[in-house]
Write an enzyme that holds these catalytic residues in place. Sequence first.
Site, PDB file in Angstrom:
ATOM      1  N   ASP A  17       0.832  -1.210   0.000  1.00 52.81           N
ATOM      2  CA  ASP A  17       0.000   0.000   0.000  1.00 52.81           C
ATOM      3  C   ASP A  17       0.866   1.259   0.000  1.00 52.81           C
ATOM      4  O   ASP A  17       1.977   1.256   0.528  1.00 52.81           O
ATOM      5  CB  ASP A  17      -0.919  -0.019   1.228  1.00 52.81           C
ATOM      6  CG  ASP A  17      -2.079   0.956   1.099  1.00 52.81           C
ATOM      7  OD1 ASP A  17      -2.418   1.343  -0.042  1.00 52.81           O
ATOM      8  OD2 ASP A  17      -2.645   1.342   2.132  1.00 52.81           O
ATOM      9  N   HIS A  34       2.007   3.464  -9.097  1.00 53.18           N
ATOM     10  CA  HIS A  34       1.817   2.025  -9.333  1.00 53.18           C
ATOM     11  C   HIS A  34       2.952   1.467 -10.191  1.00 53.18           C
ATOM     12  O   HIS A  34       3.395   0.345  -9.996  1.00 53.18           O
ATOM     13  CB  HIS A  34       0.475   1.770 -10.022  1.00 53.18           C
ATOM     14  CG  HIS A  34      -0.702   2.143  -9.162  1.00 53.18           C
ATOM     15  ND1 HIS A  34      -0.788   1.780  -7.837  1.00 53.18           N
ATOM     16  CD2 HIS A  34      -1.834   2.860  -9.436  1.00 53.18           C
ATOM     17  CE1 HIS A  34      -1.938   2.249  -7.330  1.00 53.18           C
ATOM     18  NE2 HIS A  34      -2.571   2.907  -8.275  1.00 53.18           N
ATOM     19  N   LEU A 128      10.635 -20.220  -5.501  1.00 55.79           N
ATOM     20  CA  LEU A 128       9.680 -19.365  -4.793  1.00 55.79           C
ATOM     21  C   LEU A 128       8.298 -19.400  -5.462  1.00 55.79           C
ATOM     22  O   LEU A 128       8.193 -19.209  -6.677  1.00 55.79           O
ATOM     23  CB  LEU A 128      10.204 -17.922  -4.809  1.00 55.79           C
ATOM     24  CG  LEU A 128       9.277 -16.849  -4.223  1.00 55.79           C
ATOM     25  CD1 LEU A 128       9.147 -16.996  -2.711  1.00 55.79           C
ATOM     26  CD2 LEU A 128       9.801 -15.450  -4.563  1.00 55.79           C
TER      27      LEU A 128
HETATM   28  C1  IPE Z   1      -5.366  -2.697  -0.073  1.00 54.01           C
HETATM   29  O1  IPE Z   1      -5.065  -1.360  -0.188  1.00 54.01           O
HETATM   30  C2  IPE Z   1      -5.375  -3.353  -1.428  1.00 54.01           C
HETATM   31  C3  IPE Z   1      -4.095  -3.491  -2.095  1.00 54.01           C
HETATM   32  C4  IPE Z   1      -2.932  -3.114  -1.631  1.00 54.01           C
HETATM   33  C5  IPE Z   1      -4.153  -4.117  -3.380  1.00 54.01           C
HETATM   34  P1  IPE Z   1      -6.216  -0.254  -0.297  1.00 54.01           P
HETATM   35  O2  IPE Z   1      -5.508   1.045  -0.464  1.00 54.01           O
HETATM   36  O3  IPE Z   1      -7.194  -0.634  -1.336  1.00 54.01           O
HETATM   37  O4  IPE Z   1      -6.906  -0.371   1.120  1.00 54.01           O
HETATM   38  P2  IPE Z   1      -7.777   0.690   1.924  1.00 54.01           P
HETATM   39  O5  IPE Z   1      -8.781   1.244   0.972  1.00 54.01           O
HETATM   40  O6  IPE Z   1      -6.832   1.736   2.422  1.00 54.01           O
HETATM   41  O7  IPE Z   1      -8.364  -0.096   3.042  1.00 54.01           O
HETATM   42  C1  IPE Z   2      -1.702   0.242  -3.245  1.00 53.18           C
HETATM   43  O1  IPE Z   2      -1.463   1.588  -3.299  1.00 53.18           O
HETATM   44  C2  IPE Z   2      -1.836  -0.371  -4.603  1.00 53.18           C
HETATM   45  C3  IPE Z   2      -3.211  -0.767  -4.967  1.00 53.18           C
HETATM   46  C4  IPE Z   2      -4.245  -0.699  -4.201  1.00 53.18           C
HETATM   47  C5  IPE Z   2      -3.374  -1.283  -6.296  1.00 53.18           C
HETATM   48  P1  IPE Z   2      -2.640   2.634  -3.240  1.00 53.18           P
HETATM   49  O2  IPE Z   2      -3.049   2.968  -4.639  1.00 53.18           O
HETATM   50  O3  IPE Z   2      -3.736   2.165  -2.383  1.00 53.18           O
HETATM   51  O4  IPE Z   2      -1.905   3.874  -2.603  1.00 53.18           O
HETATM   52  P2  IPE Z   2      -2.491   4.884  -1.533  1.00 53.18           P
HETATM   53  O5  IPE Z   2      -2.942   4.065  -0.376  1.00 53.18           O
HETATM   54  O6  IPE Z   2      -3.614   5.615  -2.195  1.00 53.18           O
HETATM   55  O7  IPE Z   2      -1.346   5.763  -1.211  1.00 53.18           O
HETATM   56 MG    MG Z   3      -4.109   2.396  -0.427  1.00 53.35          MG
END
Ligand code: IPE
Ligand code: IPE
Ligand code: MG
Length: 235
Positions: A17, A34, A128
């Site tokens: 995240d 991303h 892995l």
């Molecule tokens: C969790 O992150 C999903 C992934 C990392 C793929 P999110 O950014 O979607 O989670 P929330 O919305 O903060 O709970």
């Molecule tokens: C996690 O990073 C990746 C995915 C959920 C695909 P985020 O896109 O949720 O990044 P933040 O949490 O908004 O910074």
């Molecule tokens: Mg996120």
Amino acid sequence: MADTALAVPRHIAIVMDGNGRWAKKRLMPRVVGHKVGMETVVKVIDDCARRGVQYLTLYAFSSENWKRPDEEVSGLMNLVLLGVSSYLRRFAKDGYRIKVIGERSAVSEKVRAAWQEAEDLTAANTGLTISVAFNYGGRWDIAQACRAAMRDGLAPDEITEDALSARMALAHAPDPDLFIRTGGELRVSNFLLWQLAYAEFYFTDCLWPDFDAAQLDTAIAAFHARDRRYGGVKA
Ligand code: IPE
Ligand code: IPE
Ligand code: MG
């Protein structure tokens, strides 16, 4: 110190995240975060393999991530295609086995085909095991395991924990030992609800694109300092 002090966790599961915030801090579109995050994925895969981790499960797209703007969702889908075309052959050669867990019917034909190719090309590998959670939700997983058990004709008394575990999306892996979440949020966000029953949790404020080998070692060191009791008492 735990008895397993120096044993590397056999299975690490990561909520990757913070990509969006990483990009925002740099005044760039979220999808750039991303893209850099994908480079981190590749490095962390190799770092885990080098350390002798046997299973790595990565949360790449949740059942709930469809709520994001269309542009971001399609950016993420395109990254799957780019990632598979850029790295699959090298991963296959390095002996990694790729599995994709999640509801596939909702993703495009192209993305489905890319995931299928990744699984097919690496199916016989013994290094892995990388499980990519894509359009994955822990609640979806439990529900689909129940549906599979019903389809297999199990009677109510036969719906045991083992029967469901055998039908969960990660049936090919032992339960995770270490759960890592980057990005500072202290939640599971519908990741492996069933399988995390006795995982050790490690949270860091580090945003996913900044996560590196040193951060991984810090997480593993934290894991080594835990005393895993599984509900029992220490001998
Ligand atoms: C969790 O992150 C999903 C992934 C990392 C793929 P999110 O950014 O979607 O989670 P929330 O919305 O903060 O709970
Ligand atoms: C996690 O990073 C990746 C995915 C959920 C695909 P985020 O896109 O949720 O990044 P933040 O949490 O908004 O910074
Ligand atoms: Mg996120």
